[in-house]
Enzyme design. Structure first.
Site, PDB file in Angstrom:
ATOM      1  N   GLN A  93       0.826  -1.200   0.000  1.00 42.12           N
ATOM      2  CA  GLN A  93       0.000   0.000   0.000  1.00 42.12           C
ATOM      3  C   GLN A  93       0.869   1.263   0.000  1.00 42.12           C
ATOM      4  OE1 GLN A  93      -2.075  -1.732   3.610  1.00 42.12           O
ATOM      5  NE2 GLN A  93      -3.776  -0.602   2.718  1.00 42.12           N
ATOM      6  N   ASN A  94       2.155   1.088   0.179  1.00 41.29           N
ATOM      7  CA  ASN A  94       3.061   2.223   0.310  1.00 41.29           C
ATOM      8  C   ASN A  94       3.406   2.812  -1.047  1.00 41.29           C
ATOM      9  OD1 ASN A  94       3.060   1.613   3.028  1.00 41.29           O
ATOM     10  ND2 ASN A  94       4.972   0.454   2.931  1.00 41.29           N
ATOM     11  N   VAL A  95       3.509   4.126  -1.101  1.00 39.99           N
ATOM     12  CA  VAL A  95       3.913   4.782  -2.341  1.00 39.99           C
ATOM     13  C   VAL A  95       5.414   5.078  -2.356  1.00 39.99           C
ATOM     14  CG1 VAL A  95       1.637   5.765  -2.771  1.00 39.99           C
ATOM     15  CG2 VAL A  95       3.289   7.080  -1.432  1.00 39.99           C
ATOM     16  N   ASP A  96       6.117   4.748  -1.280  1.00 38.29           N
ATOM     17  CA  ASP A  96       7.572   4.917  -1.276  1.00 38.29           C
ATOM     18  C   ASP A  96       8.223   3.822  -2.117  1.00 38.29           C
ATOM     19  OD1 ASP A  96       8.408   2.566   0.383  1.00 38.29           O
ATOM     20  OD2 ASP A  96       7.298   3.586   1.966  1.00 38.29           O
ATOM     21  N   HIS A 111      -1.247   1.330  -4.504  1.00 39.82           N
ATOM     22  CA  HIS A 111      -1.640   2.726  -4.319  1.00 39.82           C
ATOM     23  C   HIS A 111      -0.741   3.681  -5.102  1.00 39.82           C
ATOM     24  CE1 HIS A 111      -3.884   1.756  -0.312  1.00 39.82           C
ATOM     25  NE2 HIS A 111      -4.562   1.423  -1.377  1.00 39.82           N
ATOM     26  N   CYS A 122      -2.233  11.937 -22.007  1.00 40.61           N
ATOM     27  CA  CYS A 122      -1.851  10.746 -22.784  1.00 40.61           C
ATOM     28  C   CYS A 122      -1.748   9.493 -21.934  1.00 40.61           C
ATOM     29  CB  CYS A 122      -0.540  10.987 -23.515  1.00 40.61           C
ATOM     30  SG  CYS A 122       0.925  11.070 -22.439  1.00 40.61           S
ATOM     31  N   SER A 180      -2.791  -0.932   9.103  1.00 40.55           N
ATOM     32  CA  SER A 180      -3.761  -0.543  10.123  1.00 40.55           C
ATOM     33  C   SER A 180      -5.008  -1.402  10.086  1.00 40.55           C
ATOM     34  CB  SER A 180      -4.162   0.923   9.924  1.00 40.55           C
ATOM     35  OG  SER A 180      -4.853   1.085   8.688  1.00 40.55           O
ATOM     36  N   ASN A 203       2.659  -7.036  13.000  1.00 40.69           N
ATOM     37  CA  ASN A 203       2.336  -5.619  13.164  1.00 40.69           C
ATOM     38  C   ASN A 203       2.867  -5.128  14.506  1.00 40.69           C
ATOM     39  OD1 ASN A 203       1.135  -3.506  11.689  1.00 40.69           O
ATOM     40  ND2 ASN A 203      -0.680  -3.523  12.985  1.00 40.69           N
TER      41      ASN A 203
END
Length: 237
Positions: A93-96, A111, A122, A180, A203
């Site tokens: 889910q991380n965009v890093d 994500h 385009c 989470s 977690n």
């Protein structure tokens, strides 16, 4: 017996020990910014400069030399490299880009990716490691004012859902790391597989869906994830 088919889901918790801010902690990113102002298509249409500035700040943090993959990212890259073809998928889910930098290859950014941009004209996806402004030009079509961050905003469909659903339908082991349990559709993955696959949560503390897992281990990702990978490779590697 063939090794199990594994699907691993990671969230912001796995990058926290690398120094990146999480979104949903009490002192996290969403505590300091209103979602509707910086993370929706409507926000971008209304004030592109504000939205670009928000993501420019996220990219600047990612470029900090102190921000690097940690032991949890490295362990998952090792598992990826060691596991048979067609039997492993890492969904983040991380965009890093810390999984990428650690060496993970069978990786899906559901994500999106912070260091990329997408053209609204385009649809080309291009590298964007630096700042974007409303005047930035698309390297493919040359359009200006058409580049947006290549991230999935609230109200948009996550990337690669067909591939993810296919992998979940066949997996023997589902592992959720550093999430989470509050963001859908990812939070619902464990419900999809729990009656036909083994499920494990790793977690820092129990997630909202912790009770749905067969087993839950709680503690720092840099300790739990390498231990899980060692156990898995010792048994099946």
């Amino acid at each position: 017996m063939a090794p199990p088919k594994i699907v691993i889901l990671t969230g912001a918790g796995i990058s926290r020990e690398s120094g990146l801010h999480t979104f949903r902690d009490p002192d996290g990113i969403w505590a300091r910014h209103r979602i509707e102002e910086v993370a929706t298509p409507e926000a971008f249409a209304r004030n592109p400069a504000l939205v670009q500035g928000f993501y420019n700040a996220r990219r600047a943090q990612l470029r900090d030399p102190a921000i690097r993959p940690n032991a949890a990212h490295d362990a998952l890259a090792e598992l990826d490299a060691s596991w048979p073809e067609g039997r492993f998928l890492l969904v983040t889910q991380n965009v890093d880009d810390l999984h990428d930098r650690a060496g993970s290859r069978r990786l899906l950014h559901m994500h999106g990716e912070l260091a990329k941009a997408r053209c609204l004209r385009c649809a080309a996806i291009s590298p964007a490691p630096g700042d974007l402004t409303p005047e930035s030009a698309c390297p493919e079509c040359g359009g200006t004012g058409t580049l947006r961050p290549h991230v999935v905003w609230f109200g948009e469909m996550p990337i690669g859902m067909e591939r993810i659903e296919a992998a979940l339908a066949e997996c023997d082991l589902f592992v959720s790391i550093g999430t989470s349990g509050a963001v859908y559709p990812a939070a619902g993955f464990v419900r999809e597989v729990r009656h036909r696959a083994d499920t494990l949560e790793l977690n820092l503390e129990p997630s909202e869906g912790s009770h749905l897992f067969d087993e839950a281990r709680h503690g720092p990702a840099t300790q739990l994830v390498p231990a899980f990978v060692r156990e898995t490779l010792a048994r099946w590697g």
